[in-house]
Design a protein around this motif. Structure first.
Motif, PDB file in Angstrom:
ATOM      1  N   PRO A 624     -36.317  -5.456  13.961  1.00 28.41           N
ATOM      2  CA  PRO A 624     -37.359  -5.694  12.963  1.00 28.41           C
ATOM      3  C   PRO A 624     -37.613  -7.262  12.855  1.00 28.41           C
ATOM      4  N   GLY A 625     -38.911  -7.441  12.797  1.00 31.42           N
ATOM      5  CA  GLY A 625     -39.558  -8.877  12.728  1.00 31.42           C
ATOM      6  C   GLY A 625     -40.621  -9.079  13.663  1.00 31.42           C
ATOM      7  N   ALA A 627     -41.865 -11.911  15.207  1.00 29.79           N
ATOM      8  CA  ALA A 627     -41.567 -12.724  16.153  1.00 29.79           C
ATOM      9  C   ALA A 627     -41.026 -12.129  17.401  1.00 29.79           C
ATOM     10  N   SER A 628     -39.887 -11.259  17.025  1.00 27.78           N
ATOM     11  CA  SER A 628     -39.059 -10.655  18.200  1.00 27.78           C
ATOM     12  C   SER A 628     -40.152  -9.433  18.756  1.00 27.78           C
ATOM     13  N   ASP A 629     -40.745  -8.955  17.925  1.00 28.16           N
ATOM     14  CA  ASP A 629     -41.941  -8.035  18.541  1.00 28.16           C
ATOM     15  C   ASP A 629     -42.761  -8.428  19.437  1.00 28.16           C
ATOM     16  N   LEU A 630     -43.436  -9.826  19.077  1.00 27.19           N
ATOM     17  CA  LEU A 630     -44.349 -10.179  19.853  1.00 27.19           C
ATOM     18  C   LEU A 630     -43.557 -10.785  21.384  1.00 27.19           C
ATOM     19  N   ALA A 631     -42.603 -11.267  21.181  1.00 24.68           N
ATOM     20  CA  ALA A 631     -41.849 -11.518  22.426  1.00 24.68           C
ATOM     21  C   ALA A 631     -41.501 -10.311  23.407  1.00 24.68           C
ATOM     22  N   GLY A 632     -41.230  -9.204  22.762  1.00 26.84           N
ATOM     23  CA  GLY A 632     -41.251  -7.929  23.413  1.00 26.84           C
ATOM     24  C   GLY A 632     -42.378  -7.477  24.092  1.00 26.84           C
ATOM     25  N   LEU A 633     -43.645  -7.521  23.297  1.00 31.01           N
ATOM     26  CA  LEU A 633     -44.921  -7.262  23.895  1.00 31.01           C
ATOM     27  C   LEU A 633     -45.216  -8.159  25.335  1.00 31.01           C
ATOM     28  N   ALA A 634     -44.691  -9.226  25.175  1.00 31.11           N
ATOM     29  CA  ALA A 634     -45.160 -10.365  25.982  1.00 31.11           C
ATOM     30  C   ALA A 634     -44.302  -9.848  27.284  1.00 31.11           C
ATOM     31  N   VAL A 635     -43.153  -9.390  27.266  1.00 36.46           N
ATOM     32  CA  VAL A 635     -42.266  -9.068  28.297  1.00 36.46           C
ATOM     33  C   VAL A 635     -42.846  -7.762  28.815  1.00 36.46           C
ATOM     34  N   LEU A 636     -43.271  -6.817  28.136  1.00 38.94           N
ATOM     35  CA  LEU A 636     -44.025  -5.632  28.496  1.00 38.94           C
ATOM     36  C   LEU A 636     -45.442  -6.090  29.095  1.00 38.94           C
TER      37      LEU A 636
END
Length: 656
Positions: A624-625, A627-636
């Motif tokens: 949850p969070g 910032a971590s969601d945005l980082a994960g989407l960037a990886v995708l």
């Protein structure tokens, strides 16, 4: 003969070679019963039907007092176990009941019904048991332990014996575990005549909700629901890329709504889906693993989950429908993960779906037998309308009786009802033995206070760290789950380990769901992965390789519990609508990335470093969070671009 027709013929021939009874006996201890015939077979069948009739009547017209209801339930259970299950499982195919099993059955029935016939006297002298009371209690404990050993395995009765010995020898234990010790009379009195031992909450739930839902499943099975579910799954998913594997996922998930056993689910749906997967190109070990993972997930699939879910509702003091609602999102993430992984594997291998010409047409199928799904819908309606699970199951069975007469093939004739009631009782006795035996473990905890000591020890060993406490609790649940039935595993871990999570502020629903998930996951965790081994048996694959593959496919199931502990909104706890939508969407995308990591494919094969990147992105999206969601989407996004370029390059090279 066309190629597709040849494949279909091959599937049917391979299925015909498999002996379902032998597979069930090999991997499911509850299937190692005597093959009785003649008057003995009729006697046992009548006894099983009488048990179902008793529960069906009391659920509709009024239960006995809890302890009396449990005593009658246990009397039927012990009689059936000793008459059906030999002392040595290797003799399970031999017919005939030896004289000593009649004696054991009689002792089990007498010691159980003693509570019913002398209930008022026992209440009047509560706390002051007579010698006869204690002797009957000792007989019940001994026969129950032997019955559980026969129908389950030695681990659960050994655990109960250890609990009883701890009650007596506690004064000699190390300081952290020591207590003042209790006399044999006090222990037998607590376990037999009290409400926190054999006749505690687990057996109470088994003798009411659980039995009726098992009977409901048996009745639905006799209407032909199992065959309909497979046909419907074929119509829905069979045409798509890697269709047979998706059929296995859909059919096993649907079958799991009425089946409480992952091994039984593997053996029933897997007899068709595993040969079908192999026929279109899936490796045997992968086909067995897919079926095992999909079937095991059936126990967490609402609305009818495993027996542990009913006990969870009782422990929490909430309506069962609340537990079922809490399980929706975790089950969605679990099955979405499995579906994406089989899709990626099919793309990696270049597998196709089944031609439309070989699939059952969906609309004629729904028109002719779609009404078979109405009882499941009715169950949901009754639960949402405020009916107790017991009354909902009773009404669901009545609805099944009526609707079955809409089609000649599905009619519940008197003969089919007799068979369903017999199957329902047979399917319930294993759960009953586990619940009664594990009740002694729970009783030990309440008598000695060990549960609180263990919880404190777990928190102390973790240094107060939530993540370490979760890891320790997960390991305990999996280790226990390798030898205990799911229901018994949940009761033990929820009693001994879950309180450690309470101390760290984890909501009770999340804590109980956490241990419930990992208790079920034990069926997919080598070295003892019974569901995976059953799948390997059908697929003709290496059991260990199938188990390891199943573990990889179920990886999302090992991560999801951590997510809802840190984000309880996924269990519909303290919901903030926008935040919950974000949590669900990012978790689904995270599961998508996790599938890339496990399979190593997305549009083109993934390099090892890209797989690691996908795993990191999956964790970022699941935690949850924003910032971590945005980082994960960037990886995708990065993986999509890289793999798209790689896909075009491969296409160009192939064209040349």
């Amino acid at each position: 003969m066309s190629e597709t027709e040849a494949k279909t013929t091959m599937v049917m021939e391979e299925s015909a070679k498999l002996d379902l009874d032998d597979l069930m006996r090999r991997y499911d201890t509850e299937s190692r019963f005597r093959l009785l015939s003649g008057w003995q077979g009729k006697m046992v069948a009548l006894l099983a039907v009488a048990m179902s009739c008793f529960h069906f009547y009391t659920s509709g017209f009024g239960l006995l007092l809890a302890q009396m209801q449990g005593a009658v339930h246990l009397a039927f259970t012990l009689a059936l176990v000793f008459l059906l299950y030999p002392a040595n499982s290797k003799q399970s195919k031999t017919s005939g009941i030896p004289f000593y099993d009649y004696i054991l059955a009689g002792l089990g029935v007498a010691s159980s019904l003693y509570l019913v016939f002398f209930f008022n006297d026992l209440v009047m002298r509560a706390g002051l048991p007579t010698t006869t009371d204690l002797v009957m209690g000792f007989i019940l404990i001994a026969t129950l332990l032997e019955a559980t050993r026969r129908i389950s395995n030695p681990i659960l009765p050994c655990l109960a014996i250890a609990a009883l010995l701890y009650c007596y020898f506690g004064r000699y234990m190390p300081q952290m575990l020591a207590h003042r010790g209790f006399s044999v009379a006090r222990i037998v009195n607590h376990m037999y005549l009290g409400t926190e031992g054999i006749f505690g909450t687990p057996l109470e739930v088994s003798s009411t909700f659980v039995f009726m839902f098992i009977l409901f499943g048996a009745v639905l099975e006799k209407t032909g629901l199992g065959r309909f579910i497979i046909d419907l799954s074929m119509a829905i998913a069979g045409w798509s890329t890697g269709g047979p594997a998706k059929v296995a996922v859909v059919s096993s998930g649907l079958m799991g709504t009425v089946s409480g056993s992952s091994v039984a689910n593997v053996c029933t749906t897997g007899m068709f889906t595993i040969p079908l997967m192999k026929s279109v190109g899936y490796q045997p070990y992968f086909a067995g693993a897919v079926e095992a993972v999909a079937s095991t997930g059936g126990q967490i699939m609402p609305p009818v989950m495993g027996a542990g879910a009913f006990i969870m509702a009782q422990f929490l003091g909430v309506p069962y429908i609340q537990v079922a609602i809490a399980a929706i999102v975790p089950a969605l993430l679990y099955y979405f993960a499995v579906m994406v992984q089989v899709h990626f594997e099919a793309c990696r291998l270049g597998l196709k779906g089944i031609p439309w010409s070989q699939l059952p047409p969906i609309w004629p199928l729904l028109k002719s037998k779609g009404f078979l799904l109405i009882p499941l819908v009715a169950i949901i309606y009754f639960l949402l309308a405020g009916y107790t699970p017991l009354k909902a199951a009773f009404n669901g069975i009545l609805v099944s009786f009526v609707l079955s007469w809409l089609n000649k093939e599905t009619r519940l004739t008197p003969d089919r009802i007799f068979q369903a009631f017999e199957a329902g009782a047979r399917g319930a006795i294993g759960v009953a033995c586990a619940c009664a035996t594990v009740g002694m473990v729970v009783g030990m905890g309440t008598l000695t206070g060990l549960a609180l000591r263990i919880a404190g020890a777990i928190v102390a060993a973790a240094g107060g760290s939530k993540i370490l406490t979760l890891i320790f609790t997960m390991c305990a649940s999996i280790v226990l789950g390798t030898g205990l039935p799911t229901t018994a595993n949940f009761i033990v871990t929820s009693t001994m380990a879950a309180p450690a999570l309470f101390q760290l502020g984890v909501p009770p629903m999340a804590a109980y769901m956490f241990v419930f998930y990992f208790g079920i996951a034990a069926d997919l965790t080598p070295p003892v992965a019974l569901a995976a081994y059953a799948g390997a048996g059908i697929a003709g694959a290496d059991p260990m390789k199938t188990g390891v593959t199943a573990f990889k496919l179920a990886l999302a199931g090992f991560l999801v519990p951590y997510i809802y502990v840190y984000s309880p909104m996924l269990l519909f706890i303290d919901v903030v609508p926008l935040e919950m939508i974000q949590a669900i969407c990012t978790a689904l995308i995270g599961v998508f990335l996790l599938a890339m990591f496990t399979i190593g494919y997305f549009k083109a094969p993934l390099a090892w470093y890209m797989r690691l990147l996908a795993f990191g992105g999956a964790l970022g999206l699941m935690i949850p969070g924003t910032a971590s969601d945005l980082a994960g989407l960037a990886v995708l996004a990065l993986i999509y671009v890289v793999q798209r370029i790689k896909e075009k390059k491969i296409s160009t090279e192939t064209a040349l």
